[in-house]
Structure formats: C-alpha cells, structure tokens
Design a protein around this motif. Structure first.
Motif, PDB file in Angstrom:
ATOM      1  N   UNK A  48       0.906  -1.310   0.035  1.00 42.20           N
ATOM      2  CA  UNK A  48      -0.054  -0.269   0.216  1.00 42.20           C
ATOM      3  C   UNK A  48       0.906   1.128   0.073  1.00 42.20           C
ATOM      4  N   UNK A  49       0.425   2.514  -0.439  1.00 42.40           N
ATOM      5  CA  UNK A  49       0.956   3.733  -0.222  1.00 42.40           C
ATOM      6  C   UNK A  49       0.757   4.216   0.984  1.00 42.40           C
ATOM      7  N   UNK A  50      -0.474   4.001   1.778  1.00 41.99           N
ATOM      8  CA  UNK A  50      -0.601   4.473   3.048  1.00 41.99           C
ATOM      9  C   UNK A  50      -1.307   3.650   3.863  1.00 41.99           C
ATOM     10  N   UNK A  51      -1.114   3.458   5.237  1.00 41.99           N
ATOM     11  CA  UNK A  51      -1.677   2.512   6.352  1.00 41.99           C
ATOM     12  C   UNK A  51      -2.277   3.573   6.895  1.00 41.99           C
ATOM     13  N   UNK A  69       6.903  -1.010  10.270  1.00 41.17           N
ATOM     14  CA  UNK A  69       6.978  -0.540   8.815  1.00 41.17           C
ATOM     15  C   UNK A  69       7.888   0.406   8.443  1.00 41.17           C
ATOM     16  N   UNK A  70       8.451   1.318   9.341  1.00 37.74           N
ATOM     17  CA  UNK A  70       9.328   2.216   8.881  1.00 37.74           C
ATOM     18  C   UNK A  70      10.576   1.545   8.652  1.00 37.74           C
ATOM     19  N   UNK A  74       9.968   1.419   4.434  1.00 39.71           N
ATOM     20  CA  UNK A  74       9.986   2.684   4.407  1.00 39.71           C
ATOM     21  C   UNK A  74       9.144   3.398   3.508  1.00 39.71           C
ATOM     22  N   UNK A  75       8.894   2.841   2.445  1.00 41.85           N
ATOM     23  CA  UNK A  75       8.274   3.716   1.424  1.00 41.85           C
ATOM     24  C   UNK A  75       6.701   3.977   1.822  1.00 41.85           C
ATOM     25  N   UNK A  76       6.137   3.060   2.570  1.00 47.84           N
ATOM     26  CA  UNK A  76       4.807   2.969   3.109  1.00 47.84           C
ATOM     27  C   UNK A  76       4.504   4.332   4.363  1.00 47.84           C
ATOM     28  N   UNK A 118      -0.175  12.561   2.817  1.00 48.69           N
ATOM     29  CA  UNK A 118       0.918  11.448   3.150  1.00 48.69           C
ATOM     30  C   UNK A 118       1.715  11.070   1.839  1.00 48.69           C
ATOM     31  N   UNK A 119       0.986  10.861   0.910  1.00 53.59           N
ATOM     32  CA  UNK A 119       1.673  10.373  -0.434  1.00 53.59           C
ATOM     33  C   UNK A 119       2.528  11.462  -0.996  1.00 53.59           C
ATOM     34  N   UNK A 120       2.121  12.686  -0.723  1.00 53.70           N
ATOM     35  CA  UNK A 120       3.198  13.615  -1.113  1.00 53.70           C
ATOM     36  C   UNK A 120       4.391  13.705  -0.425  1.00 53.70           C
TER      37      UNK A 120
END
Length: 212
Positions: A48-51, A69-70, A74-76, A118-120
């Motif tokens: 996913x992009x965002x959780x 996750x971090x 790290x991309x999430x 968050x995606x940005x």
C-alpha cells in the motif's frame, strides 16, 4: 490511484472506513488488518501507499507496527487514526514514524486531505497534537540550535507558524489568502531552510530557533 490499507481491530469501523474511501476516485482500499502484526504482514504482500493505523490493537499495537513498517517498508506512509490523543499515544506514534495523526471523529474531508498529503510526503496533524509536540519540545533542556541554511522570508514564517498549529496547505492558503500551490512552494522552501524532512520536524525546529 492511492493504495490504502486499513488497520483497526473494530470490524464495523473498518467497514465504514472502507465504504467512505471507496467512493473516492483516486483511492483503492487494498486490504484490512485486525491487528498490528497482520498490518505488517499484509503491507509486505499488498504494497500500500498509505496505512491508516489504529494504535490500540491486540497482538501488536499500532506504534510497534508503525516502527516495523518504517524499518522494513520505508516507502509506506502511516497515518495514526485513533480515538485517543493522550501524550503517550501521540509521542509513541510520531517517534515510531507516523507521518500523520488524526482522531476518528475527524471529518471525511480532513481524512482524505491527510491521505493525499501523506502520499506527497506531507504530514497532517490534529491541531491539539501539534500543540502537544511543540509543548514537549519547550520542556526539553535548552540546546544551541544549528543556524538556518538561509533566513525565512516573512511569508515563509507565516506559513511555518500556521503549519506548526496543525493547519493543512489548504487551510493555510485560506488563512493567508494565497493559492494552495503558492503555499506548497513556501512549505517546501521553509523545510529546506530549516533543514527539516517533514512538517512536524519543521515545527519542532522552528520552536528550537524561537520562531514560534
């Protein structure tokens, strides 16, 4: 399309949140997790992009899952979405790597703004949460902060003071009578000058420098 994973131990809330997100043209709910361990597992599989992460869950709490996750993915981007805003939860989530922190009574508009931000790579915090972070820094022993890369302009300082209060780019634009794109440019420039990787760090750095 923004790929979103939901992590919450309350099934009814997950279903309601999935229904809310499904009507957005640019969002796809790719999975649902009932605890933090499942969130980490599904995230590795579904990318996913965002959780959207609840903090108080069985098996593995949200802060621990966010830290995993971090470190492992790290991309999430993780947004803490919780009923609680007590200091322990706030600081645990931010220290673990959450890019945003919202309460479950936030408006749908605020939630979607946080997901897109968050995606940005931008953070959206509840105003009360931002105030807690600034207050926490104020209680730390004084240190000599590193100088700015370059001085902030008056308008950049206005923007930093508002983002330190948890305002989004849209809210800052409204308050300062600016275009949202102009605000985004000011935020980008301010972060670079403050040597900050995100809005939260920028607010803390500005506090250290006595700009707030």
């Amino acid at each position: 399309m923004i790929r979103v994973l939901l992590a919450d131990d309350q099934r009814l809330f997950r279903e309601a949140l999935a229904a809310l997100l499904s009507v957005q043209d640019d969002v796809q709910v790719v999975g649902e997790a009932a605890d933090g361990a499942q969130a980490v597992e599904l995230s590795a599989r579904l990318s996913p992009d965002v959780v959207l992460m609840d903090l108080r869950m069985p098996v593995m709490d949200g802060a621990t899952a966010t830290r995993r996750l971090r470190d492992e993915q790290p991309a999430v981007r993780v947004i803490a979405l919780t009923t609680f805003d007590d200091d322990a939860d706030v600081f645990a989530a931010i220290q673990a790597g959450a890019i945003g922190y919202l309460l479950k009574d936030a408006s749908s508009e605020r939630l979607m703004e946080a997901v897109r931000a968050a995606v940005r790579g931008e953070s959206v915090l509840e105003p009360g949460v931002a105030a807690k972070l600034v207050s926490r820094v104020a209680q730390l022993p004084p240190a000599v902060p590193a100088p700015l890369v370059a001085p902030l302009t008056g308008r950049e300082l206005d923007v930093v003071r508002l983002l330190a209060g948890g305002r989004s780019n849209r809210e800052i634009a409204t308050a300062l009578f600016l275009a949202e794109g102009t605000v985004k440019n000011h935020v980008t420039n301010a972060l670079a000058k403050l040597g900050a990787r995100d809005r939260t760090q920028a607010a803390l750095r500005a506090r250290e420098l006595g700009l707030l």
